[in-house]
Each structure stands twice: as C-alpha cells, then as structure tokens.
Motif scaffolding. Structure first.
Motif, PDB file in Angstrom:
ATOM      1  N   ARG A  96       0.829  -1.211   0.000  1.00 11.61           N
ATOM      2  CA  ARG A  96       0.000   0.000   0.000  1.00 11.61           C
ATOM      3  C   ARG A  96       0.860   1.257   0.000  1.00 11.61           C
ATOM      4  O   ARG A  96       0.641   2.178  -0.784  1.00 11.61           O
ATOM      5  N   CYS A  99       2.620   1.790  -3.291  1.00  8.46           N
ATOM      6  CA  CYS A  99       1.688   2.232  -4.339  1.00  8.46           C
ATOM      7  C   CYS A  99       1.474   3.741  -4.314  1.00  8.46           C
ATOM      8  O   CYS A  99       1.044   4.316  -5.306  1.00  8.46           O
ATOM      9  N   GLU A 109      -2.128  -4.713  -9.078  1.00  2.00           N
ATOM     10  CA  GLU A 109      -1.644  -4.022  -7.887  1.00  2.00           C
ATOM     11  C   GLU A 109      -2.753  -3.158  -7.308  1.00  2.00           C
ATOM     12  O   GLU A 109      -3.865  -3.132  -7.828  1.00  2.00           O
ATOM     13  N   GLY A 110      -2.447  -2.470  -6.224  1.00  2.27           N
ATOM     14  CA  GLY A 110      -3.479  -1.692  -5.542  1.00  2.27           C
ATOM     15  C   GLY A 110      -4.514  -2.643  -4.973  1.00  2.27           C
ATOM     16  O   GLY A 110      -4.172  -3.648  -4.337  1.00  2.27           O
ATOM     17  N   ASP A 111      -5.789  -2.369  -5.215  1.00  2.48           N
ATOM     18  CA  ASP A 111      -6.865  -3.221  -4.699  1.00  2.48           C
ATOM     19  C   ASP A 111      -6.841  -4.626  -5.290  1.00  2.48           C
ATOM     20  O   ASP A 111      -7.439  -5.541  -4.728  1.00  2.48           O
ATOM     21  N   ASP A 112      -6.175  -4.806  -6.428  1.00  2.00           N
ATOM     22  CA  ASP A 112      -6.106  -6.119  -7.087  1.00  2.00           C
ATOM     23  C   ASP A 112      -4.913  -6.959  -6.638  1.00  2.00           C
ATOM     24  O   ASP A 112      -4.733  -8.078  -7.122  1.00  2.00           O
ATOM     25  N   TYR A 113      -4.083  -6.441  -5.739  1.00  2.00           N
ATOM     26  CA  TYR A 113      -2.870  -7.135  -5.304  1.00  2.00           C
ATOM     27  C   TYR A 113      -3.209  -8.408  -4.538  1.00  2.00           C
ATOM     28  O   TYR A 113      -3.998  -8.394  -3.589  1.00  2.00           O
TER      29      TYR A 113
END
Length: 162
Positions: A96, A99, A109-113
């Motif tokens: 987090r 990012c 990445e981000g919420d899809d990590y």
C-alpha cells in the motif's frame, strides 16, 4: 523492469517445487520470491532510496503460506498460474505504501494485489488448486530491489530501515 521483492525461505521454495512436480505439462517457477511492488525502470540505487524513504518506519513482519490459489486468466502472461497464497498484513501495508510512491499497475496491484509465490504456469497448473499442506510461517527481515532482466536481487534493504 525492477520490483521490490521479499525473499522467501528455503522451506517455501521446497514446498513450491514439490507441488509443481505434481503437474505434467505446466512450467514450474525456478526461483521463488514474493513481489511486494513493481517499480519501473529507474536506476536500482535510486529505487532502493525511494523504497527506504517510503518504508522508513517499517520493521520486520511475519508472513505465512495459506493454501494454493490459481489465476485462471492472469492479466499478464499465460495461464493458468498456480500459486501459494501468502497471508501477511505487514506485506499488504508495504505494498500500500509503495503504491503511493510508484504508480500501481492496473489489474495486479493496488486493490487487485494478491500476495503470492508462483508455483507453476500454463497447461495443467490449475490441477494444484486447493492442495493441502502444513503452512510455513517466517519473518521477513529484508526486501530486495529485484531486476527482472537478470532474475536477481541488485540491492538488499534490511528491516527495520535505519
């Protein structure tokens, strides 16, 4: 392309290799690491300085394997991809924070990590989904600036960062 990776212990690599041996045609991963964040193509020393700055107050943290998952249609590369799921609030926090300094890559990445260690890719890799094993727990004591081009660490970042 460089990334910030966490090393995994030999027990995790042995587990991944053992699971991969149950596939007939999938391509097993030779080297096992845990990607924290993809960073881009800047100079490794510069990237390491930015990592240290963003994670300045981060200490060591725990991680553990948590079963086998499968990316059936990964956003990058050929699928399916069998992986060891990794549970680690400290790792999620590092991701987090990184990012905020390095743009997240859409779809991964981000919420899809999804913290993971790749076991095998392609063909029948999905046959590993749901495999049971004794979880491996370890303490992450360092991070690496990792060079994908060379498949190796180019800079080590000890935790806690001083």
């Amino acid at each position: 392309m460089y990334s910030c990776n966490a090393p995994v212990p030999a027990d995790v690599s042995r587990l991944a290799r053992g699971l991969a041996s149950d596939c007939f045609d999938a391509t097993p991963r030779d080297r096992h690491t845990l990607v924290v964040k993809r960073l881009g193509d800047s100079a490794p020393a510069s990237l390491a300085r930015r990592i240290r700055r963003e994670l300045a107050d981060v200490g060591t943290f725990d991680a553990r394997t948590d079963g086998v998952g499968v990316f059936r249609s990964p956003p990058v590369g050929r699928g399916p991809v069998a992986y060891l799921r990794i549970e680690s609030p400290g790792l999620i926090e590092c991701h987090r924070r990184l990012c905020t300094a390095f743009d997240p890559i859409d779809g991964i990445e981000g919420d899809d990590y999804v913290p993971h260690v790749t076991i095998a890719r392609g063909s029948d890799a999905d046959r590993l989904a749901g495999r049971k094993f004794d979880d491996v727990t370890w303490t992450v004591e360092s991070l690496w600036a990792w060079a994908a081009e060379y498949g190796e660490a180019v800079e080590r970042i000890s935790l806690p960062i001083r």
